[in-house]
Design an enzyme around this catalytic site. Structure first.
Site, PDB file in Angstrom:
ATOM      1  N   HIS A   1       0.818  -1.219   0.000  1.00  0.00           N
ATOM      2  CA  HIS A   1       0.000   0.000   0.000  1.00  0.00           C
ATOM      3  C   HIS A   1       0.853   1.270   0.000  1.00  0.00           C
ATOM      4  O   HIS A   1       1.878   1.373   0.665  1.00  0.00           O
ATOM      5  CB  HIS A   1      -1.030  -0.006   1.126  1.00  0.00           C
TER       6      HIS A   1
ATOM      7  N   ASP B   1       5.909   2.425   6.431  1.00  0.00           N
ATOM      8  CA  ASP B   1       4.651   1.679   6.497  1.00  0.00           C
ATOM      9  C   ASP B   1       3.630   2.454   5.666  1.00  0.00           C
ATOM     10  O   ASP B   1       3.032   3.410   6.156  1.00  0.00           O
ATOM     11  CB  ASP B   1       4.199   1.545   7.944  1.00  0.00           C
TER      12      ASP B   1
ATOM     13  N   HIS C   1       4.479   3.678  12.685  1.00  0.00           N
ATOM     14  CA  HIS C   1       3.538   4.792  12.855  1.00  0.00           C
ATOM     15  C   HIS C   1       4.168   5.938  13.647  1.00  0.00           C
ATOM     16  O   HIS C   1       3.545   6.509  14.533  1.00  0.00           O
ATOM     17  CB  HIS C   1       2.241   4.320  13.507  1.00  0.00           C
TER      18      HIS C   1
ATOM     19  N   GLU D   1      -5.091   1.519   2.750  1.00  0.00           N
ATOM     20  CA  GLU D   1      -4.924   0.385   3.665  1.00  0.00           C
ATOM     21  C   GLU D   1      -5.032   0.825   5.108  1.00  0.00           C
ATOM     22  O   GLU D   1      -5.612   0.109   5.941  1.00  0.00           O
ATOM     23  CB  GLU D   1      -3.566  -0.290   3.414  1.00  0.00           C
ATOM     24  N   GLU D   2      -4.485   1.985   5.434  1.00  0.00           N
ATOM     25  CA  GLU D   2      -4.423   2.416   6.834  1.00  0.00           C
ATOM     26  C   GLU D   2      -5.783   2.711   7.437  1.00  0.00           C
ATOM     27  O   GLU D   2      -5.910   2.812   8.658  1.00  0.00           O
ATOM     28  CB  GLU D   2      -3.509   3.642   6.968  1.00  0.00           C
TER      29      GLU D   2
END
Length: 355
Positions: A68, A178, A320, A210-211
């Site tokens: 992603h 990420d 994150h 995606e998140e």
């Protein structure tokens, strides 16, 4: 990075990490990914923000590779009379890491840099000092008067933390690893196959959103209708303080690709990837995920009639946060294991679970 550790396409990865591209607003990162893909593959995109690169014979069974492109971010929800901005999460932030950070806001007339503010410790009472920061107690200060702020920043403007990418030995330090690194890996795995006589259509996708729910993966899976899929994401590097191997397995830097085993992932693909890794001397570790994987694989598995899927992950520290960290050696192992697995696949593979 030193010549000894230059094992990946650093220029492409650095370029891919640079754009601000929070969930739902992936265009800038998608453009970088597409430009690179167009140098060796057939490309396409859809209305939902996914971008596609494809190799292999038309009409053959498809293998889907997803990573992603989106990153966590913030969205402006209110501007007060003093011109301070209040924001909502896009994805899962720990507000403690936001305090004092610079933020890039994607304003209609050009990006604006601000500072995430909080009361200075000098003006806090004792009780305030003991409290963890909450997002509602923070604000963004653009250093502009209120009228200009309101003129330039509409409600709904999005932003991301402003941090450049840094290379330290074999380590890559950046926001958005990420999972921009996963989108990098799937395209590099496809590139590794460009001179292979493929038995399948291999479709790499830089997915969106995606998140906030893996929504891009769902639309991409319906579009491609693959016979098998691989989601590439990050996992917790286990040498960092506080990450328990009893829960997350053992996946230190330099240990290679991390393979997920569990209810959602295909045991057939898992065994095939292990065999490919052992055949080619590719380092890997294994982590247990007895329920959901919390990656794009979960939506692949449950799309249409269901897609046998695997999860290949890169060990990541400080997930994150404004400064995530991965190791280039592990990134390379993920590329290699996916390419080796695809080369080994039968023309009509059987992914039926038999134990």
């Amino acid at each position: 990075m030193s010549a000894e550790s230059t094992v990946i396409n650093e220029a492409f990865l650095t370029a891919l990490l640079a754009p601000a591209a929070p969930s739902g607003f992936e265009r800038r990162a998608a453009d970088v990914w597409l430009r690179e893909a167009q140098t060796f593959a057939h490309t396409d995109e859809d209305h939902y923000g996914n971008v596609y690169a494809e190799l292999g014979p038309k009409g053959a069974p498809a293998i889907l590779l997803t990573g992603h492109l989106d990153e966590i971010g913030l969205m402006v929800s209110h501007i007060n009379d003093q011109g301070f901005l209040h924001v909502l999460n896009i994805g899962g932030w720990d507000p403690q890491v936001l305090v004092g950070q610079r933020i890039r806001l994607l304003a209609p007339d050009g990006d604006v840099i601000g500072v995430i503010g909080k009361k200075a410790i000098h003006v806090m009472d004792e009780e305030d000092r003991r409290k963890a920061s909450k997002l509602e107690d923070l604000w963004i200060d653009l250093g502009l008067d209120a009228a200009e702020v309101k003129a330039r920043i509409p409600i709904g403007t999005v932003g991301v933390i402003e941090q450049p990418t840094v290379m330290v030995g074999t380590k890559i330090v950046s926001r958005a690893l990420d999972n921009r690194v996963g989108a990098f890996i799937v395209l590099e795995a496809l590139r590794a196959l460009k001179n292979t006589e493929l038995k399948h259509r291999v479709v790499a996708v830089g997915t969106s959103q995606e998140e906030i729910g893996s929504y891009g993966s769902k639309t991409a899976t319906y579009r491609v209708r693959p016979v098998a899929g691989v989601a590439v994401d990050v996992t917790h590097e286990t040498d960092q303080p506080g990450v328990k191997p009893e829960k997350y397995g053992v996946a230190p830097f330099g240990s290679g690709a991390n393979l997920s085993v569990g209810a959602m992932t295909s045991p057939v693909i898992f065994r095939q990837m292990q065999a490919a890794a052992q055949q080619h001397g590719i380092p890997y570790t294994v982590s247990a995920n007895p329920r959901l994987t919390y990656t794009d694989a979960d939506t692949m598995v449950l799309s249409g009639a269901g897609v046998p899927s695997a999860v290949v992950s890169v060990p990541n520290r400080y997930m994150h946060s404004p400064n995530e960290m991965v190791d280039a050696r592990d990134v390379k192992a993920c590329i290699d294991i996916i390419a080796a697995w695809i080369r080994n696949l039968d023309a009509q593979p059987d992914f039926t679970r038999r134990g």
